[in-house]
Design a protein around this motif. Structure first.
Motif, PDB file in Angstrom:
ATOM      1  N   THR A 242       0.850  -1.189   0.000  1.00 29.39           N
ATOM      2  CA  THR A 242       0.000   0.000   0.000  1.00 29.39           C
ATOM      3  C   THR A 242       0.893   1.249   0.000  1.00 29.39           C
ATOM      4  OG1 THR A 242      -0.144   0.026   2.411  1.00 29.39           O
ATOM      5  CG2 THR A 242      -1.897  -1.143   1.204  1.00 29.39           C
ATOM      6  N   VAL A 243       0.303   2.373  -0.395  1.00 30.24           N
ATOM      7  CA  VAL A 243       1.042   3.621  -0.450  1.00 30.24           C
ATOM      8  C   VAL A 243       0.116   4.752  -0.019  1.00 30.24           C
ATOM      9  CG1 VAL A 243       0.486   3.942  -2.908  1.00 30.24           C
ATOM     10  CG2 VAL A 243       2.446   5.145  -1.909  1.00 30.24           C
ATOM     11  N   ARG A 244       0.674   5.703   0.732  1.00 29.38           N
ATOM     12  CA  ARG A 244      -0.070   6.891   1.139  1.00 29.38           C
ATOM     13  C   ARG A 244       0.695   8.122   0.664  1.00 29.38           C
ATOM     14  NH1 ARG A 244      -3.962   8.730   4.419  1.00 29.38           N
ATOM     15  NH2 ARG A 244      -4.397   6.741   5.430  1.00 29.38           N
ATOM     16  N   SER A 245      -0.077   9.130   0.265  1.00 28.38           N
ATOM     17  CA  SER A 245       0.532  10.381  -0.182  1.00 28.38           C
ATOM     18  C   SER A 245       0.532  11.396   0.954  1.00 28.38           C
ATOM     19  CB  SER A 245      -0.230  10.959  -1.376  1.00 28.38           C
ATOM     20  OG  SER A 245      -1.525  11.385  -0.982  1.00 28.38           O
ATOM     21  N   TYR A 246       1.555  12.233   0.944  1.00 23.34           N
ATOM     22  CA  TYR A 246       1.640  13.382   1.856  1.00 23.34           C
ATOM     23  C   TYR A 246       1.889  14.614   1.000  1.00 23.34           C
ATOM     24  CZ  TYR A 246       1.886  10.089   5.729  1.00 23.34           C
ATOM     25  OH  TYR A 246       1.594   9.104   6.642  1.00 23.34           O
ATOM     26  N   HIS A 247       1.268  15.733   1.393  1.00 19.16           N
ATOM     27  CA  HIS A 247       1.288  16.925   0.560  1.00 19.16           C
ATOM     28  C   HIS A 247       1.670  18.150   1.379  1.00 19.16           C
ATOM     29  CE1 HIS A 247      -0.914  14.688  -2.629  1.00 19.16           C
ATOM     30  NE2 HIS A 247      -1.408  14.041  -1.582  1.00 19.16           N
ATOM     31  N   TRP A 248       2.436  19.050   0.724  1.00 20.57           N
ATOM     32  CA  TRP A 248       2.840  20.303   1.389  1.00 20.57           C
ATOM     33  C   TRP A 248       2.815  21.425   0.372  1.00 20.57           C
ATOM     34  CZ3 TRP A 248       7.344  23.458   0.867  1.00 20.57           C
ATOM     35  CH2 TRP A 248       7.466  24.452   1.867  1.00 20.57           C
ATOM     36  N   ASN A 249       2.235  22.555   0.760  1.00 13.72           N
ATOM     37  CA  ASN A 249       2.154  23.734  -0.101  1.00 13.72           C
ATOM     38  C   ASN A 249       3.026  24.842   0.459  1.00 13.72           C
ATOM     39  OD1 ASN A 249       0.155  22.687  -1.919  1.00 13.72           O
ATOM     40  ND2 ASN A 249      -1.374  23.028  -0.332  1.00 13.72           N
TER      41      ASN A 249
END
Length: 419
Positions: A242-249
């Protein structure tokens, strides 16, 4: 090869510097991390990090790099990565995004079914129904995601010399109602970019065709959750992890488009050439000269009429035309570089060819064996290099004003002019 071996093969290539990357993308290496800068956004890739890696310092460095460019960043964390990585990202201000299963399917033996000419029903290769390209774009781009690779991003990326872009469309009464897309790169996998429908028959038909067509016998890799995950499992995929995304702006506003990108034949390059043929009465030929009806105002220079040695004529021409385009185009306006019967590109002349930015795409101004063009989308100005007449045509008042003196100094007086 079983799914565990296939995943180990994929995992072993994570974090490798790509031998090929899309036009307009800047790749940077920072220790175990490979960053891709698209201008509009960025990604982080890496192999499983070594024990003892200072995650806080590593994450902070990536944020600094993306903040300088104003690029939002996506960082994928796989189930077998360090259990401390997700918390370290969250502590640095990242937010957790989607979670998907990573699914793999082996190729299928034999040859997939042939498409029929001018189909109106069923699943077919988009290239069989080229008139549906605009409708395909609308369905694919407008479909809810997130897709593993958004359709617009795949089209902008193009494909490597060894890669493929495969687009399947579902036709109902001759109109596209669903789209599936997959693409290859230098990895030993074909990547499923997205499917706009989770209908069982559509998913199976698309993926079976890709498994038959997959280049060099490469397995398919997909990311999916929910009902699409179930349909893929029913179609013969197996879950690897499985894979999870992490996001930063970052604080800065990202750029609205890439500084340069590939022109897809169906969506961009072909329609542009169609307009050029019509508007300039283009007649490609080794003997028909001139090959275009030269617009007004324009000037034509003989590339070899000066009878004096120019050590690097192509580079001299490129430098003059580049300066002219910077002067003649509007801020944020794209220039289109076309190469007859070959790939074309578009680029923002103010965001390429400078440190930290991608190089200017294409083969330049000099017509080295084929017609080369620089032009704006509205075709109000541009250059046209004729490989057999060995001439360079420049049209449009702003561009002519910017380059005429330098080209005349380099090549001599124009051989033809239209006021």
């Amino acid at each position: 090869m079983g799914v565990d071996e296939q995943w180990a093969q994929w995992n072993g290539r994570r974090g490798c510097v790509p031998a090929w990357h899309p036009v307009g993308v800047v790749v940077e290496v920072d220790g175990p991390v490979v960053r891709r800068h698209y201008g509009t956004h960025g990604t982080v890739e890496h192999a499983p990090l070594a024990q003892g890696t200072d995650l806080g310092v590593l994450v902070s460095r990536q944020q600094e790099a993306f903040a300088k460019r104003g690029e939002p960043v996506e960082w994928k964390v796989y189930a077998h990565d360090s259990t401390d990585l997700g918390p370290a990202l969250m502590a640095a201000g990242f937010t957790a995004g989607w979670e998907r299963s990573v699914l793999i399917a082996s190729t299928l033996p034999g040859v997939g079914r042939e498409d029929v000419p001018e189909p109106r029903e069923g699943v077919h290769d988009l290239y069989r129904v080229r008139g549906q390209a605009a409708r395909t774009w609308a369905v694919a781009v407008g479909s809810p995601g997130p897709h593993a690779t958004p359709y617009a991003e795949m089209i902008a990326d193009g494909s490597s010399d060894e890669g493929d872009v495969m687009i399947e469309v579902l036709l109902e009464d001759g109109v596209v109602t669903a789209v599936g897309w997959a693409h290859g790169d230098e990895q030993p996998f074909t990547l499923v970019g997205g499917l706009t429908s989770d209908d069982e028959d559509f998913v199976r038909t698309c993926t079976d065709r890709w498994r038959h067509q997959s280049r060099l016998g490469c397995p398919l890799l997909a990311e999916a959750h929910g009902s699409l995950r179930e349909r893929l499992l029913e179609a013969g995929f197996r879950e690897a992890t499985t894979v999870r995304s992490y996001h930063w702006n970052p604080p800065l506003t990202p750029e609205p488009n890439r500084p340069a990108q590939f022109l897809d034949w169906l969506h961009d390059d072909g329609p542009l050439w169609d307009r050029f043929y019509a508007d300039f009465d283009f007649k490609p030929s080794t003997t028909h000269r001139p090959a275009i009806t030269e617009p007004s105002p324009s000037a034509v220079w003989d590339l070899h009429s000066h009878h004096r040695l120019v050590p690097d004529l192509p580079a001299e021409l490129d430098a003059i035309v580049r300066r002219g385009l910077l002067t003649a185009t509007e801020p944020g306006e794209f220039v289109y570089w076309l190469d007859w019967q070959h790939d074309g590109y578009r680029y923002d002349p103010r965001r390429v060819g400078i440190p930290g930015r991608p190089p200017i795409p294409g083969l330049g101004t000099y017509p080295d064996g084929d017609y080369h063009l620089h032009l704006t989308h509205d075709m109000r100005l541009g250059t046209f290099g004729h490989p057999w007449e060995q001439t360079l045509t420049v049209w449009g008042t702003p561009l002519l004003s910017a380059v005429e003196a330098e080209l005349t100094d380099l090549l001599g007086d124009p051989v033809r002019c239209r006021d």
